[in-house]
Design an enzyme around this catalytic site. Sequence first.
Site, PDB file in Angstrom:
ATOM      1  NE  ARG A  19      -3.700  -0.439   2.300  1.00 29.01           N
ATOM      2  CZ  ARG A  19      -4.824  -0.714   1.629  1.00 29.01           C
ATOM      3  NH1 ARG A  19      -5.390   0.221   0.898  1.00 29.01           N
ATOM      4  NH2 ARG A  19      -5.379  -1.907   1.703  1.00 29.01           N
ATOM      5  CB  SER A  79     -10.358  -4.480  -7.596  1.00 30.31           C
ATOM      6  OG  SER A  79     -11.666  -4.481  -7.082  1.00 30.31           O
ATOM      7  NE  ARG A 100      -1.615  -3.926  -3.575  1.00 26.86           N
ATOM      8  CZ  ARG A 100      -2.714  -3.840  -2.830  1.00 26.86           C
ATOM      9  NH1 ARG A 100      -3.626  -4.792  -2.879  1.00 26.86           N
ATOM     10  NH2 ARG A 100      -2.910  -2.804  -2.035  1.00 26.86           N
TER      11      ARG A 100
END
Length: 428
Positions: free
Chosen positions: A277, A352, A393
């Site tokens: 993050r 997502s 990521r």
Amino acid sequence: MLARDFLRTRFADMPRLLRDRTYDAASLSRWGELDAERRRLLTAVEAMKAERNTLSAEVGRKKRAKEDATAEMERAKEIGGAVAAQEKRVEEIEGEFFAIEQALPNVPYESVPDGEDSEANVVLKTWGEPTRFDFEAKNHWDLGPALGLLDFERAAKVTGARFTVLSGEASLLSRALIAFMLDLHTRENGYREVLPPFIVNAASLFGTGQLPKFEADLFRLQGTDWYLTPTAEVPVTNLHRDEVLREEQLPISYCAYTPCFRAEAGSAGKDTRGLIRQHQFDKVELVKFTLAEESEAAHEKLTRDAETVLERLELPYRRVVLCRGDMGFSSAKTYDLEVWLPGQDAYREISSCSNFDAFQARRAAIRVKRTVDGKSRNEYVHTLNGSGLAVGRTLVAILENYQRADGSVAIPAALRPYCGGLAEIRRG
């Protein structure tokens, strides 16, 4: 935004439709009161206008007959003032309507599971077995510095916390991942690559739903209505803002690389170690525009395209459908792809993929001209997007899944052609 006609016809059902979603129930109730007042005002205005028309005709008749029309003229003037006052109130109500409507979240599809948070999300599929080692797996924030790949301290000196300097093979891998993802999506998955601006205006952020609700998560350029883009979803979706597309243009599929910038307000203490993050990160985004009846199939295709990246890199993952309370503000249905990270002994989100129905298109005025039964009409398109993938990521997943007992890291076979044939990373 939700369609006003939908809100009006389904108003009594809205608390059920928005169950588990975050919204202001008092504001929704106020919308109902305003709608009733508006309808009363419009009915009254129409009645007054009809009376004024009758009076005007009577004034004309009396003048032609040389009769006194003073009373009718006074009454018509009085009605004119009343109509102006009522119409001004209708304009005020429109402003109040907009303030409430822009803050209401999208209504989830019926196939979305109930639930208030991530605990109610449902795993739909798992690909690959979680990576296990015969040695203790390390986190990427230990592996990276040990190999001279990640420098958190110097990044903090240059900028601040939650920034990272990628060095050597990590920088090479990041660049390779971007090229690999773009090549896969353009050459095999049918997307057109675009390179949009990395700065977007407030109208663009409103169109995709970041403004006004999530302004605290954005980096704004002082003295302007420009912001650093939080994701390529914003500039790419807004490529067609205020446009009427031709039916034969759809579906439109774009992919784009952008750096992304997020303040991450309210996330203190959550995922703040390492690259998970960050305030700045790289991402390859997939964006689609479709006809309404084709968006659900397009959602499955887009998600499958993102999954293909993980499979080519041989990274174990699972697909999760988010529950109603865990979905984003603008989404009607969202799948998360979660990659296995052995250093953390957990699956973590890496993509997502969302179907927004007409929610974003209504905010951004993106329509399509269609001919039905010989009649032409404009409809709102459906918009979709998803990470294909988050680059940082993915780098994390490679470091943790391809680590070796001696501290070196193998490079996935699919990436080696993008790394000049490099097969492993060792401390130099």
